[in-house]
Design a protein around this motif. Structure first.
Motif, short mmCIF file in Angstrom:
data_model
loop_
_atom_site.label_atom_id
_atom_site.label_comp_id
_atom_site.label_asym_id
_atom_site.label_seq_id
_atom_site.Cartn_x
_atom_site.Cartn_y
_atom_site.Cartn_z
N LEU A 131 57.68 40.13 45.35
CA LEU A 131 58.69 40.48 44.35
C LEU A 131 59.55 39.28 43.99
O LEU A 131 59.83 38.43 44.84
CB LEU A 131 59.61 41.58 44.88
CG LEU A 131 58.97 42.90 45.30
CD1 LEU A 131 60.02 43.79 45.96
CD2 LEU A 131 58.35 43.61 44.10
N PRO A 132 60.03 39.22 42.74
CA PRO A 132 61.08 38.25 42.42
C PRO A 132 62.31 38.55 43.28
O PRO A 132 62.68 39.72 43.44
CB PRO A 132 61.37 38.50 40.94
CG PRO A 132 60.21 39.29 40.43
CD PRO A 132 59.67 40.06 41.59
N GLU A 133 62.95 37.53 43.82
CA GLU A 133 64.10 37.79 44.69
C GLU A 133 65.23 38.50 43.96
O GLU A 133 65.96 39.29 44.56
CB GLU A 133 64.62 36.48 45.29
CG GLU A 133 65.71 36.71 46.34
CD GLU A 133 66.15 35.46 47.06
OE1 GLU A 133 66.95 35.57 48.01
OE2 GLU A 133 65.69 34.36 46.68
N ILE A 134 65.36 38.28 42.67
CA ILE A 134 66.42 38.94 41.91
C ILE A 134 66.22 40.46 41.89
O ILE A 134 67.17 41.23 41.90
CB ILE A 134 66.52 38.37 40.47
CG1 ILE A 134 67.79 38.86 39.79
CG2 ILE A 134 65.29 38.72 39.65
CD1 ILE A 134 69.06 38.35 40.41
N LEU A 135 64.96 40.90 41.91
CA LEU A 135 64.68 42.33 41.97
C LEU A 135 64.95 42.86 43.38
O LEU A 135 65.50 43.96 43.54
CB LEU A 135 63.23 42.61 41.55
CG LEU A 135 62.76 44.07 41.64
CD1 LEU A 135 63.66 44.99 40.83
CD2 LEU A 135 61.31 44.19 41.16
N PHE A 136 64.57 42.11 44.39
CA PHE A 136 64.89 42.50 45.77
C PHE A 136 66.40 42.62 45.94
O PHE A 136 66.90 43.56 46.56
CB PHE A 136 64.33 41.46 46.73
CG PHE A 136 64.66 41.72 48.18
CD1 PHE A 136 63.96 42.67 48.90
CD2 PHE A 136 65.67 41.01 48.82
CE1 PHE A 136 64.25 42.92 50.24
CE2 PHE A 136 65.98 41.24 50.15
CZ PHE A 136 65.26 42.20 50.86
N PHE A 137 67.15 41.68 45.37
CA PHE A 137 68.61 41.72 45.39
C PHE A 137 69.13 43.03 44.77
O PHE A 137 70.00 43.69 45.33
CB PHE A 137 69.18 40.51 44.63
CG PHE A 137 70.58 40.68 44.14
CD1 PHE A 137 71.66 40.44 44.97
CD2 PHE A 137 70.83 41.08 42.83
CE1 PHE A 137 72.96 40.59 44.52
CE2 PHE A 137 72.12 41.23 42.36
CZ PHE A 137 73.20 40.99 43.21
N ALA A 138 68.59 43.40 43.61
CA ALA A 138 69.06 44.59 42.92
C ALA A 138 68.72 45.86 43.70
O ALA A 138 69.54 46.79 43.79
CB ALA A 138 68.45 44.65 41.52
N PHE A 139 67.51 45.93 44.27
CA PHE A 139 67.12 47.09 45.05
C PHE A 139 68.03 47.25 46.26
O PHE A 139 68.53 48.35 46.53
CB PHE A 139 65.66 46.97 45.49
CG PHE A 139 65.16 48.13 46.30
CD1 PHE A 139 65.04 49.40 45.74
CD2 PHE A 139 64.80 47.97 47.63
CE1 PHE A 139 64.58 50.48 46.49
CE2 PHE A 139 64.33 49.03 48.39
CZ PHE A 139 64.23 50.30 47.81
N GLN A 140 68.27 46.16 46.97
CA GLN A 140 69.14 46.25 48.14
C GLN A 140 70.59 46.53 47.75
O GLN A 140 71.34 47.13 48.53
CB GLN A 140 69.04 44.97 48.96
CG GLN A 140 67.66 44.71 49.55
CD GLN A 140 67.21 45.81 50.50
OE1 GLN A 140 68.01 46.52 51.10
NE2 GLN A 140 65.90 45.98 50.63
N MET A 141 70.98 46.13 46.56
CA MET A 141 72.33 46.43 46.09
C MET A 141 72.57 47.93 46.03
O MET A 141 73.66 48.41 46.38
CB MET A 141 72.55 45.82 44.70
CG MET A 141 73.90 46.18 44.07
SD MET A 141 73.95 45.85 42.31
CE MET A 141 74.15 44.07 42.32
N THR A 142 71.56 48.69 45.62
CA THR A 142 71.76 50.13 45.48
C THR A 142 72.03 50.79 46.84
O THR A 142 72.75 51.78 46.92
CB THR A 142 70.55 50.79 44.80
OG1 THR A 142 69.36 50.56 45.57
CG2 THR A 142 70.35 50.24 43.39
N PHE A 143 71.48 50.23 47.91
CA PHE A 143 71.77 50.74 49.25
C PHE A 143 73.21 50.41 49.63
O PHE A 143 73.90 51.22 50.26
CB PHE A 143 70.81 50.13 50.27
CG PHE A 143 69.42 50.69 50.22
CD1 PHE A 143 68.93 51.42 51.29
CD2 PHE A 143 68.59 50.50 49.13
CE1 PHE A 143 67.64 51.95 51.26
CE2 PHE A 143 67.31 51.02 49.08
CZ PHE A 143 66.83 51.75 50.15
N ALA A 144 73.64 49.21 49.27
CA ALA A 144 75.02 48.81 49.56
C ALA A 144 76.02 49.61 48.73
O ALA A 144 77.18 49.74 49.13
CB ALA A 144 75.20 47.32 49.27
N ILE A 145 75.59 50.15 47.61
CA ILE A 145 76.46 51.01 46.81
C ILE A 145 76.61 52.38 47.45
O ILE A 145 77.72 52.88 47.66
CB ILE A 145 75.88 51.16 45.38
CG1 ILE A 145 75.97 49.85 44.61
CG2 ILE A 145 76.61 52.27 44.61
CD1 ILE A 145 75.18 49.85 43.31
#
Length: 391
Positions: free
Chosen positions: A91-105
């Protein structure tokens, strides 16, 4: 880069964000009294917005930076070094960042249910922001970011197993909620029912849909593991809904809508740490037990006089820890690692949460006045009512 994986994680990211807004927002909003529904909506939405910004600024770096076994460090502040060309797996790291962001939300938003109807809005934002950075992000690093609880850490080659957040999300949120409820104390009037069971059910339905991305997306690939995780998420949620209903009828002679969908969330929390490791039959067992176990936890807390308003600890805390333990008998996880991980994460969460509560209390205060609590927080704090015909 794998295009199929990327498309699936784009969808999963959207689904997990959908869990927090609008799913959990509607579930919590329907559970409180009518005079506090706007306040609950405000808390959930504003906290989600704050987490997006803080995850970008520092949260991602703390959780997934290249620091040490305990701390990701500040090397990726403001996504430093993350470009369209950097990758995490396929995966592009920017997408990994966004996916993990939703867990942090969603993790801090879950906590808000414990202190509903009596806490200051400023406290909610200050506490949630600090808690995500100082509890959620470090624990995510320990378990998922190559930290000391993962493979090769203090438990050897077979570290803590947490497929999608039984410890990182549900245990941390559940324990923080319990501590918060105890410190703040009960509402002035705890004899109240959800003002809108319909909103509760719609929110729960959205959560269940979103949870397919929560668990299915945690494979970080469009592969058979993702398909199995999605399937067992459906099965465990359904089994827990039915077992909650059955146990509720045995005890009280009633089938309640709010009870049924609370059972759904219990099963979903329980299957989360195991979703990528178990088959459908085992998921059915996990869900069936979770519905009864979490229901008993709800009434146990009430007997002790603990006003966890929306049963966060009983559903998420108990469900997440139970699901984490259910992996070990299969030989997928090491008993020592699972028990040790639960103990370490639990002790850290409780200690830091206590410190943050009293720090935030000293800065902005924690609880509204008795007058404001009795009159409802919607008009007092936000100048609006959810239902203008109601006083």
């Amino acid at each position: 880069m794998n295009s199929a994986d990327m498309v699936w994680i784009l969808v999963a990211t959207t689904l997990v964000f959908f869990m927090a807004i609008p799913g959990l927002t509607l579930f919590y909003g329907g559970m409180v009294r009518a005079r506090n529904v706007v306040n609950m909506f405000m808390q959930c939405f504003a906290t989600a917005c704050l987490m997006v910004v803080l995850w970008y600024v520092a949260g991602y770096s703390i959780a997934y930076g290249d620091g040490n076994g305990y701390w990701g460090g500040f090397g990726k502040l403001f996504l430093n070094g993350v470009t369209l060309d950097t990758m995490v797996g396929t995966l592009p790291e920017i997408l990994f960042f966004a996916f993990q962001m939703t867990f942090a939300i969603i993790t801090p938003v879950i906590i808000l249910g414990a202190c509903a109807e009596r806490v200051k809005f400023g406290f909610v934002l200050l506490f949630s922001g600090l808690w995500m950075l100082l509890v959620y992000a470090p624990v995510a690093h320990w378990v998922w970011g190559g930290g000391f609880l993962s493979d090769g850490g203090i438990f050897g080659d077979l570290g803590v197993r947490d497929y999608a957040g039984g410890l990182v999300v549900h245990q941390t949120a559940g324990l923080a909620a319990l501590v918060l409820a105890i410190v703040i104390g009960p509402r002035l009037n705890t004899n109240s029912n959800p003002h809108s069971p319909g909103l509760v059910m719609m929110g729960a339905a959205m959560l269940w849909v979103g949870w397919l991305g929560f668990n299915g997306g945690s494979a970080l690939a469009a592969d058979p593991t993702a398909a199995m995780a999605l399937t067992v998420t459906l099965i465990a949620g359904a089994a827990s809904s039915l077992s909650w209903l059955a146990w509720e009828y045995v005890k009280f002679g009633k089938f309640t809508l709010v009870g049924m969908v609370t059972g759904t969330l219990s099963g979903l929390a329980a299957i989360t740490p195991a979703a990528g490791f178990v088959d459908p039959a085992y998921a059915l067992l996990i869900g069936a037990i979770a519905g009864m176990m979490c229901q008993e936890a709800v009434y146990l807390l009430r007997r002790f006089g603990i006003d966890d308003t929306l049963d966060v600890f009983a559903v998420h805390g108990v469900g997440g820890v139970y699901g984490s333990m259910m992996i070990a008998p299969l030989g997928i996880a090491n008993w020592t690692a699972q028990i040790g991980g639960i103990a370490i994460v639990g002790a850290y969460t409780i200690c830091v949460t206590l410190v943050l509560i009293f720090f935030c209390k000293g800065v902005v205060g924690i609880r509204v006045s008795e007058e404001h609590e009795n009159s409802g927080l919607d008009k007092v704090l936000h100048g609006q009512r959810g239902y203008e015909l109601l006083t």
